[in-house]
Motif scaffolding. Structure first.
Motif, PDB file in Angstrom:
ATOM      1  N   LYS A 262       0.819  -1.217   0.000  1.00 30.18           N
ATOM      2  CA  LYS A 262       0.000   0.000   0.000  1.00 30.18           C
ATOM      3  C   LYS A 262       0.854   1.270   0.000  1.00 30.18           C
ATOM      4  N   LEU A 263       2.119   1.147   0.404  1.00 34.27           N
ATOM      5  CA  LEU A 263       3.017   2.302   0.479  1.00 34.27           C
ATOM      6  C   LEU A 263       3.745   2.586  -0.825  1.00 34.27           C
ATOM      7  N   VAL A 264       3.767   1.610  -1.714  1.00 33.22           N
ATOM      8  CA  VAL A 264       4.654   1.697  -2.877  1.00 33.22           C
ATOM      9  C   VAL A 264       4.357   2.908  -3.744  1.00 33.22           C
ATOM     10  N   GLU A 265       3.138   3.057  -4.199  1.00 28.53           N
ATOM     11  CA  GLU A 265       2.837   4.159  -5.107  1.00 28.53           C
ATOM     12  C   GLU A 265       2.951   5.522  -4.424  1.00 28.53           C
ATOM     13  N   PRO A 266       2.438   5.698  -3.196  1.00 29.70           N
ATOM     14  CA  PRO A 266       2.662   6.993  -2.529  1.00 29.70           C
ATOM     15  C   PRO A 266       4.142   7.319  -2.335  1.00 29.70           C
ATOM     16  N   LEU A 267       4.955   6.328  -1.986  1.00 29.57           N
ATOM     17  CA  LEU A 267       6.384   6.576  -1.842  1.00 29.57           C
ATOM     18  C   LEU A 267       7.004   6.981  -3.181  1.00 29.57           C
ATOM     19  N   LYS A 268       6.599   6.323  -4.241  1.00 28.95           N
ATOM     20  CA  LYS A 268       7.130   6.684  -5.561  1.00 28.95           C
ATOM     21  C   LYS A 268       6.736   8.105  -5.936  1.00 28.95           C
ATOM     22  N   ARG A 269       5.469   8.441  -5.725  1.00 28.00           N
ATOM     23  CA  ARG A 269       5.021   9.799  -6.060  1.00 28.00           C
ATOM     24  C   ARG A 269       5.718  10.845  -5.195  1.00 28.00           C
ATOM     25  N   ALA A 270       6.108  10.442  -3.979  1.00 28.87           N
ATOM     26  CA  ALA A 270       6.799  11.358  -3.064  1.00 28.87           C
ATOM     27  C   ALA A 270       8.302  11.411  -3.314  1.00 28.87           C
ATOM     28  N   GLY A 271       8.788  10.731  -4.346  1.00 27.66           N
ATOM     29  CA  GLY A 271      10.179  10.892  -4.750  1.00 27.66           C
ATOM     30  C   GLY A 271      11.187   9.990  -4.108  1.00 27.66           C
TER      31      GLY A 271
END
Length: 340
Positions: free
Chosen positions: A214-223
């Motif tokens: 669940k963290l993968v895409e938010p972490l990617k978008r956050a750089g």
């Protein structure tokens, strides 16, 4: 220093109600003598750690005060904290002066300053560590001053504890998600423009977001790809082996070679059993964990760090003072129960 904590909850409303209802007293008295079997003097703080130790930390000042009062056993126990590097959490609208002071202190011995950037707008969902920058423009200015104060000095920055996980668990309203991710990505870019600054974007802990996917895409978008990795277990108590396994799994989901760091400041005895809702807030009976070191024996795990300052309260629960306030009796309990 701003206090902070990590929620472990299934429903936001349930957590808020539980926070309001906290009335239990925290254990730990101010005895002037150590209990039988207390631990010996800690090892030299420099072993395996490149980080600066602040000689004027709350723990260091407490040690001197207790020595002056004749509380030698307590002072000796508390040196388990005062002689080891802990993170500085620059507070207020002007982080520069505090960071510059730390940089000056670390420079003579070539030490690395360990810092936490914790000022994202809408911080902490209005709970014990509520606050943060007024808006996006204020946050950009704050991060700019933060980075400028570090300059060319060696530094490790843990970026915005809770910020991504609060996107995932729904605590941060949806209308703020895109702005938050954009601000985090910009902050990574600003900090990484410094030649010797490492940045780890916070990713919560395994008892909070139990599915790291669940963290993968938010972490990617956050750089996160432009950072040095992610941080785990900040201000929490999850056991090191569980956190390492979680970090390895998350790294794999992010592409397999993303590094991470783990906060071991208070996880020596793991989390408080049987209390998921309030295990994060001043739980009694906890202990210091593995001392800060870059010698982890794991290619993906860069460091064990004391990111949460051991002895600082998580908030006004279980008899504790406001979040981020030094609490010597709690610190003493952590130190006495430490195994290393």
């Amino acid at each position: 220093m701003p206090g902070r904590r990590t929620l472990t909850r299934t429903l936001i409303a349930a957590s808020l109600a539980a926070c309001a209802a906290l009335t239990a007293a925290c254990s730990g008295g101010s005895s002037s003598s150590a209990p039988p079997g207390s631990n010996p003097e800690p090892a030299a703080p420099s072993a395996g750690s490149p980080y600066w130790v602040d000689p004027e930390s709350d723990a260091a000042r407490q040690v001197r005060a207790w020595e002056a009062q004749g509380r030698t056993a307590d002072a000796k126990a508390l040196r388990r904290i005062s002689t080891r590097p802990v993170a500085d959490w620059p507070a207020g609208d002007r982080p520069g002066p505090g960071i510059e002071k730390a940089v000056r202190g670390a420079a003579p011995d070539g030490r690395t300053v360990l810092l936490v950037a914790y000022n994202i707008p809408h911080r902490d969902c209005g709970l014990y560590s509520a606050g943060g920058a007024h808006d996006a423009a204020a946050y950009r200015a704050w991060v700019g001053e933060f980075a400028a104060a570090i300059g060319d000095a060696p530094a490790t920055v843990v970026l915005e504890p809770d910020a991504v996980s609060h996107i995932v668990d729904g605590c941060t309203p949806a209308q703020h998600h895109a702005e938050r991710e954009r601000l985090l990505a910009e902050a990574i870019g600003t900090l990484k423009a410094n030649p010797r600054t490492k940045v780890y974007l916070d990713a919560g802990n395994p008892a909070w977001i139990d599915d790291p996917g669940k963290l993968v895409e938010p972490l990617k978008r956050a750089g996160v790809a432009k950072a040095d990795g992610f941080s785990l277990n900040v201000s929490n108590f999850q056991r090191t082996e569980a956190v390492k396994a979680y970090g390895t799994r998350l790294s794999g989901l992010l592409g397999g070679r993303v590094h991470f760091v783990v906060d071991t400041s208070r996880n020596g005895d793991g989390p408080l059993p049987g209390d998921r809702q309030q295990a994060w807030c001043n739980p009694p009976g906890r202990a210091l964990g593995t001392p800060p070191t870059t010698s982890t024996g794991d290619a993906l795990l860069d460091s064990y760090l004391w990111i949460k300052r051991p002895g600082d309260s998580d908030g006004p629960c279980r008899g504790g003072p406001d979040a981020g306030t030094w609490w010597p009796d709690y610190a003493l309990g952590l130190a006495r129960r430490a195994k290393a």
